[in-house]
Design a protein around this motif. Structure first.
Motif: not given
Ligand SMILES: [Zn+2]
Length: 282
Positions: A105-111, A129-132
């Motif tokens: 849910k946070l990937l759209g707005s946070a790194e 929700g894999l980290p980029r």
């Protein structure tokens, strides 16, 4: 043990761990979270999954871990109550679902950033929700004139535990390398009881006074030292037991009776005993 057997065994443990996560991720009635102030610009959000640290800067908020998916709205509300800035970065201490459940849910707005092995564990467990962004030894986030370091010191709870340092505040977040209760050695994700204390010894070379554990109350450096020594005492005791040929029942009795391990047979601690014995026998 052959490599294929090891892979198959890890897959089985991972599958049962996945089932545990599905159970604990029950979306009904998420428990209310608690907001605690550590310094003027650092807060801890406790309750439900792992502790979430929130570091406030003029350019955005950096959070450490994000509990279960069901806690997302409450985490965002708690951050809103202390800052008018958005969450810009999430540092995951490791891959477990009670620390990374909010990632998607946070990937759209946070790194989102995690250790390379933690990310690989998420891929293997088919977790969302894999980290980029990932790192090997150390990474730093600089935001609004403030600094947060994430460092990998070695194996312990898993093979990808990042320890987070807020140098200006002399505070660290250990993830599950330090919890105020029973340790869980996640052998399915490369955890190690033998290496755990060595990893903590490296952590203790850092300059800090206050410790946010993966789970449990805000602690002091001395609490971490004491817990590390307790872990070593447990490991030494169990090592001599298994080398004397003591059976699993005796080991379980000692872990629960002398070292206060959670005796729930379906709990994570008890489910890691076979692998603990195998590691200490070597
Ligand atoms: Zn964990």
């Amino acid at each position: 043990m052959t490599k294929t057997l090891l892979v198959r065994l890890s897959a089985a443990v991972l599958a049962s761990f996945g089932a545990w996560m599905a159970y604990t991720q029950n979306p009904q009635t998420p428990p209310e979270l608690k907001l605690e102030k550590i310094t003027d610009d650092l807060y801890n959000i406790s309750g439900d999954g792992g502790n979430v640290a929130a570091y406030l800067t003029n350019d955005g908020v950096i959070i450490i871990d994000d509990k279960f998916e069901r806690d997302h709205a409450d985490i965002v509300a708690k951050v809103k109550s202390i800052s008018d800035k958005p969450i810009k970065y999430v540092l995951n201490t490791h891959q477990h679902g009670d620390h990374t459940g909010g990632n998607e849910k946070l990937l759209g707005s946070a790194e989102i950033i995690a250790h390379k092995n933690a990310r690989a564990n998420m891929v293997q467990g088919k977790m969302p929700g894999l980290p980029r962004v990932s790192f090997t030894d150390e990474t730093e986030v600089f935001l609004g004139g403030k600094e947060v370091r994430a460092h990998y010191f070695g194996r312990g709870h898993t093979n990808g535990d990042a320890v987070i340092h807020f140098p200006a505040l002399r505070v660290i977040h250990t993830g599950d390398l330090f919890v105020t209760g029973t340790p869980f050695i996640d052998y399915s994700a490369g955890g190690s009881a033998v290496e755990w204390t060595r990893t903590l010894d490296e952590v203790l070379k850092w300059d800090f006074d206050t410790v946010i554990p993966g789970h449990g109350a805000i602690s002091k450096r001395e609490d971490l030292v004491k817990w590390r020594n307790g872990f070593e005492a447990m490991r030494n005791r169990i090592t001599s037991m298994v080398r004397e040929g003591k059976i699993k029942d005796d080991v379980v009795k000692t872990l629960t009776g002398e070292f206060g391990w959670n005796a729930n047979p379906n709990g994570l601690a008890m489910r890691s005993v076979d692998a603990l014995i195998a590691e200490l026998k070597r």
